[in-house]
Enzyme design. Sequence first.
Site, short mmCIF file in Angstrom:
data_model
loop_
_atom_site.label_atom_id
_atom_site.label_comp_id
_atom_site.label_asym_id
_atom_site.label_seq_id
_atom_site.Cartn_x
_atom_site.Cartn_y
_atom_site.Cartn_z
N SER A 42 1.93 7.12 -10.55
CA SER A 42 0.71 6.46 -9.87
C SER A 42 0.99 5.94 -9.03
O SER A 42 1.09 5.34 -7.94
CB SER A 42 0.62 5.16 -10.85
OG SER A 42 1.15 4.00 -10.29
N HIS A 162 1.19 4.57 -17.40
CA HIS A 162 2.79 5.35 -17.63
C HIS A 162 2.36 4.93 -19.04
O HIS A 162 4.08 5.05 -19.83
CB HIS A 162 3.31 3.68 -16.60
CG HIS A 162 3.58 3.94 -15.11
ND1 HIS A 162 4.65 2.98 -14.53
CD2 HIS A 162 3.45 4.60 -15.05
CE1 HIS A 162 4.54 3.07 -13.39
NE2 HIS A 162 3.62 4.94 -13.61
N GLU A 212 8.83 3.57 -18.43
CA GLU A 212 9.46 3.06 -17.29
C GLU A 212 10.57 2.43 -18.73
O GLU A 212 11.48 1.29 -18.48
CB GLU A 212 8.79 2.20 -16.03
CG GLU A 212 8.07 3.06 -15.56
CD GLU A 212 7.82 2.36 -13.54
OE1 GLU A 212 7.82 1.26 -14.14
OE2 GLU A 212 7.16 3.36 -13.35
N ASP A 249 2.69 -5.51 -11.60
CA ASP A 249 1.78 -4.63 -10.50
C ASP A 249 0.88 -4.36 -11.46
O ASP A 249 0.43 -3.15 -13.05
CB ASP A 249 3.33 -3.36 -10.70
CG ASP A 249 2.30 -2.25 -10.08
OD1 ASP A 249 1.85 -2.54 -9.37
OD2 ASP A 249 3.60 -1.19 -9.72
N GLU A 292 1.97 -7.08 -7.42
CA GLU A 292 1.83 -5.65 -6.59
C GLU A 292 0.61 -4.48 -6.67
O GLU A 292 0.10 -4.50 -7.67
CB GLU A 292 2.96 -4.79 -7.44
CG GLU A 292 3.57 -3.61 -6.36
CD GLU A 292 4.60 -2.89 -7.31
OE1 GLU A 292 5.46 -3.32 -7.30
OE2 GLU A 292 4.89 -1.47 -7.22
N LYS A 344 10.00 2.82 -1.65
CA LYS A 344 10.40 4.24 -2.27
C LYS A 344 10.92 4.69 -1.54
O LYS A 344 10.28 6.00 -0.73
CB LYS A 344 9.22 4.17 -3.28
CG LYS A 344 8.75 3.23 -4.32
CD LYS A 344 7.46 3.70 -4.90
CE LYS A 344 7.17 3.35 -6.81
NZ LYS A 344 5.80 3.06 -6.59
N HIS A 372 12.20 2.36 -8.00
CA HIS A 372 12.71 3.55 -8.94
C HIS A 372 11.49 3.98 -8.85
O HIS A 372 10.16 3.94 -8.35
CB HIS A 372 12.63 3.32 -10.39
CG HIS A 372 12.07 2.56 -11.24
ND1 HIS A 372 11.98 2.79 -12.33
CD2 HIS A 372 11.39 1.75 -10.27
CE1 HIS A 372 10.94 2.00 -12.67
NE2 HIS A 372 10.69 1.40 -12.12
P1 PGA Z 1 5.21 5.11 -10.37
O1 PGA Z 1 5.05 4.10 -10.61
O2 PGA Z 1 6.02 6.11 -9.40
O3 PGA Z 1 4.92 6.06 -11.23
O4 PGA Z 1 4.07 5.55 -8.77
C1 PGA Z 1 5.70 2.73 -9.67
C2 PGA Z 1 4.88 1.45 -9.35
O5 PGA Z 1 3.24 1.89 -9.08
O6 PGA Z 1 5.96 1.07 -8.64
ZN ZN Z 2 3.46 -0.06 -7.73
#
Ligand code: PGA
Ligand code: ZN
Length: 425
Positions: A42, A162, A212, A249, A292, A344, A372
């Site tokens: 995402s 996810h 996750e 989130d 988030e 990230k 992550h």
């Molecule tokens: P992503 O999701 O690694 O698939 O972007 C993690 C997040 O949105 O925090």
């Molecule tokens: Zn996020």
Amino acid sequence: MPKISEVNAIQVFDSRGIPTVSCKITLDNGISAFSMVPSGASTGSKEALELRDNEENYHGKGVLKAVSNINNKLAPLVLGKDPINQFEIDQILIDYDGTDDKSKIGANSILAISLAISQAAAKDQNIYLHEHFLNLYKNITGDSIKPSIPMPMFNILNGGEHADNNIDIQEFMIIPKGAKNFSEVMKWSSEIYHNLKNILQSSGFSSSVGDEGGFAPNLKTNEEAIKLILEAIESSNLKPGIDINIALDCAASEFFDGKNYILRSENKELSSSEFINYLEGLVNKYPISSIEDAIDENDIDGWKLITEKLGEKCQLVGDDLFVTNEKILIKGIHEKIANSILIKFNQVGTITETIQTIHCANNNKFESIISHRSGETEDTTIADLAVGLGVGQIKTGAPCRSERIAKYNRLLWIENESSNILLNE
Ligand code: PGA
Ligand code: ZN
């Protein structure tokens, strides 16, 4: 002074079985270090480019071009350099690419080298990687920082992109804020996780897990997920709001259609202000201390409104909103949106830029959370990064699945070996 004598990249696979880049750096004194690059599902639209082959094999997801870019184009630029000079080397890579979003060479190629350089430098100095990051923060920004063990947000119930279930909100997390040390953080989260599994199974829900490591049951509402988590906290003899807080989130860009927020599980289409009221209702009812990407990355008016309404009592984290990019963060600070940033490193592409963004957040009283990606590997660099940069919070999935647990296990070892570094509360 050690010199980089060899740079070698290959294609490996992430936790979803999708190709990703791995890089090995060898020094002329025989020391070598590896890195592996994570990948999101995402993603924010302004993230640095993840170069994919877009050819028939691997469903277009191969990274052989990114691997070849390292071996043939970037390697000659860094051979002979001392890996201690992270800033100088990252700058060479950034300049060579020359684009704002690293789209010429690929952020996955550049990050793979940047990460392996920092690993090699730490090994060469015979210090822990987190100690090296502590030094880099000082060298790159001129400011000092106090290292700490980050407080995790464990994503124990998955939805959105996810998981295959019907839940709209992407992540339902627990924060063991009352734990006295990291070992207790892990004990509590593991017990809650397994109690949640028992509750789901005995109530006839699926206990299979999402990307996750959090459970991914089909539920009637997003609120039902929160209620199940509260039940799991209480059956672990812990107190919601005192021992454990809840974080969400929303990854709201994934269910925003340009006008409304579409909650499929609840059959609701909410305008921006209605969705904010919906979230405010949850915050008033439950011990939710962090949300988030509550709002779509382009719905800036929505971000302003939610920050006015909830910014005093809730951590409002920008992930897709800021994409670890210092310039975008500064713009957001001026617009008075959010009060925290998710970090990230593959959203921006180098260790240096990651440190600079965290420094900017620190200077503007924004909280940072190291994170992550949903596609992960056994690389544990983010654990050391969070400690060395004193970031205070980390988000690296459920206490389940080795690509998530690897980071938590690394933090357990840091706590064991560095008694002067304490858990951030
Ligand atoms: P992503 O999701 O690694 O698939 O972007 C993690 C997040 O949105 O925090
Ligand atoms: Zn996020």
